[in-house]
Design a protein around this motif. Structure first.
Motif, PDB file in Angstrom:
ATOM      1  N   VAL A   1      11.625 -42.495 -47.065  1.00 16.10           N
ATOM      2  CA  VAL A   1      11.879 -43.251 -48.293  1.00 16.10           C
ATOM      3  C   VAL A   1      11.438 -44.700 -48.111  1.00 16.10           C
ATOM      4  O   VAL A   1      10.802 -45.293 -48.992  1.00 16.10           O
ATOM      5  CB  VAL A   1      13.371 -43.168 -48.679  1.00 16.10           C
ATOM      6  CG1 VAL A   1      13.717 -44.169 -49.775  1.00 16.10           C
ATOM      7  CG2 VAL A   1      13.729 -41.753 -49.099  1.00 16.10           C
ATOM      8  N   GLU A   2      11.768 -45.275 -46.959  1.00 14.20           N
ATOM      9  CA  GLU A   2      11.380 -46.658 -46.671  1.00 14.20           C
ATOM     10  C   GLU A   2       9.862 -46.811 -46.637  1.00 14.20           C
ATOM     11  O   GLU A   2       9.307 -47.762 -47.195  1.00 14.20           O
ATOM     12  CB  GLU A   2      11.985 -47.087 -45.338  1.00 14.20           C
ATOM     13  CG  GLU A   2      11.749 -48.512 -44.980  1.00 14.20           C
ATOM     14  CD  GLU A   2      12.382 -48.898 -43.657  1.00 14.20           C
ATOM     15  OE1 GLU A   2      12.332 -50.092 -43.346  1.00 14.20           O
ATOM     16  OE2 GLU A   2      12.895 -48.020 -42.935  1.00 14.20           O
ATOM     17  N   ALA A   3       9.180 -45.867 -45.997  1.00 12.71           N
ATOM     18  CA  ALA A   3       7.716 -45.927 -45.922  1.00 12.71           C
ATOM     19  C   ALA A   3       7.094 -45.788 -47.302  1.00 12.71           C
ATOM     20  O   ALA A   3       6.132 -46.495 -47.634  1.00 12.71           O
ATOM     21  CB  ALA A   3       7.191 -44.834 -44.993  1.00 12.71           C
ATOM     22  N   THR A   4       7.636 -44.907 -48.123  1.00 10.47           N
ATOM     23  CA  THR A   4       7.124 -44.733 -49.479  1.00 10.47           C
ATOM     24  C   THR A   4       7.302 -46.017 -50.285  1.00 10.47           C
ATOM     25  O   THR A   4       6.386 -46.450 -50.999  1.00 10.47           O
ATOM     26  CB  THR A   4       7.847 -43.569 -50.173  1.00 10.47           C
ATOM     27  OG1 THR A   4       7.653 -42.386 -49.405  1.00 10.47           O
ATOM     28  CG2 THR A   4       7.321 -43.349 -51.580  1.00 10.47           C
ATOM     29  N   GLY A   5       8.465 -46.625 -50.151  1.00 11.85           N
ATOM     30  CA  GLY A   5       8.707 -47.887 -50.853  1.00 11.85           C
ATOM     31  C   GLY A   5       7.760 -48.983 -50.409  1.00 11.85           C
ATOM     32  O   GLY A   5       7.255 -49.764 -51.230  1.00 11.85           O
ATOM     33  N   THR A   6       7.518 -49.048 -49.113  1.00 15.64           N
ATOM     34  CA  THR A   6       6.590 -50.051 -48.591  1.00 15.64           C
ATOM     35  C   THR A   6       5.196 -49.850 -49.170  1.00 15.64           C
ATOM     36  O   THR A   6       4.544 -50.808 -49.595  1.00 15.64           O
ATOM     37  CB  THR A   6       6.539 -49.991 -47.051  1.00 15.64           C
ATOM     38  OG1 THR A   6       7.850 -50.231 -46.540  1.00 15.64           O
ATOM     39  CG2 THR A   6       5.577 -51.013 -46.487  1.00 15.64           C
ATOM     40  N   MET A   7       4.734 -48.610 -49.207  1.00 17.52           N
ATOM     41  CA  MET A   7       3.405 -48.331 -49.764  1.00 17.52           C
ATOM     42  C   MET A   7       3.341 -48.644 -51.259  1.00 17.52           C
ATOM     43  O   MET A   7       2.365 -49.196 -51.741  1.00 17.52           O
ATOM     44  CB  MET A   7       3.013 -46.868 -49.526  1.00 17.52           C
ATOM     45  CG  MET A   7       2.667 -46.556 -48.093  1.00 17.52           C
ATOM     46  SD  MET A   7       1.278 -47.502 -47.467  1.00 17.52           S
ATOM     47  CE  MET A   7      -0.069 -46.686 -48.261  1.00 17.52           C
ATOM     48  N   MET A   8       4.418 -48.313 -51.978  1.00 19.89           N
ATOM     49  CA  MET A   8       4.425 -48.564 -53.416  1.00 19.89           C
ATOM     50  C   MET A   8       4.419 -50.054 -53.734  1.00 19.89           C
ATOM     51  O   MET A   8       3.937 -50.464 -54.788  1.00 19.89           O
ATOM     52  CB  MET A   8       5.637 -47.897 -54.059  1.00 19.89           C
ATOM     53  CG  MET A   8       5.535 -46.383 -54.095  1.00 19.89           C
ATOM     54  SD  MET A   8       6.991 -45.598 -54.750  1.00 19.89           S
ATOM     55  CE  MET A   8       6.923 -46.132 -56.445  1.00 19.89           C
ATOM     56  N   LEU A   9       4.950 -50.847 -52.819  1.00 21.45           N
ATOM     57  CA  LEU A   9       4.975 -52.296 -53.020  1.00 21.45           C
ATOM     58  C   LEU A   9       3.751 -52.994 -52.422  1.00 21.45           C
ATOM     59  O   LEU A   9       3.712 -54.212 -52.320  1.00 21.45           O
ATOM     60  CB  LEU A   9       6.255 -52.882 -52.433  1.00 21.45           C
ATOM     61  CG  LEU A   9       7.544 -52.451 -53.145  1.00 21.45           C
ATOM     62  CD1 LEU A   9       8.765 -52.938 -52.375  1.00 21.45           C
ATOM     63  CD2 LEU A   9       7.557 -52.953 -54.573  1.00 21.45           C
ATOM     64  N   GLY A  10       2.761 -52.210 -52.009  1.00 21.37           N
ATOM     65  CA  GLY A  10       1.513 -52.784 -51.529  1.00 21.37           C
ATOM     66  C   GLY A  10       1.465 -53.009 -50.029  1.00 21.37           C
ATOM     67  O   GLY A  10       0.619 -53.759 -49.550  1.00 21.37           O
ATOM     68  N   GLY A  11       2.356 -52.373 -49.288  1.00 23.09           N
ATOM     69  CA  GLY A  11       2.357 -52.522 -47.841  1.00 23.09           C
ATOM     70  C   GLY A  11       1.164 -51.843 -47.198  1.00 23.09           C
ATOM     71  O   GLY A  11       0.481 -51.019 -47.808  1.00 23.09           O
TER      72      GLY A  11
END
Length: 82
Positions: free
Chosen positions: A49-59
């Motif tokens: 979930v954390e990795a998905t959020g990071t990617m969605m926020l442009g990480g």
């Protein structure tokens, strides 16, 4: 680390120690084995979930790998302290 491939290889090597420690704890069974099994599954879900959020926020992939390495380091420390 600038190269995502190299960073992921380092992560894989570091994760091997956590896998070893967790397998030992699971093999011993009992209350600690069950607790480790539950924490192992929940940690993986939250990390995804954390990795998905990071990617969605442009990480970047490097940011995600670095965060996974932090999780691995925390687990290594926790599992070797007991």
């Amino acid at each position: 680390m600038y190269n995502p491939f190299f960073a992921s290889m380092v992560l894989a090597l570091e994760a091997q120690r956590v896998i070893e420690l967790r397998l030992v704890r699971l093999a011993w069974g009992g209350r600690e084995g069950r607790a480790e099994m539950h924490s192992m599954v929940s940690e993986k879900v939250w990390a995804a979930v954390e990795a998905t959020g990071t990617m969605m926020l442009g990480g970047t992939p490097n940011q995600i790998i670095a965060r996974y390495r932090e999780h691995v380091a925390e687990n290594t420390k926790r599992l070797t302290a007991a």
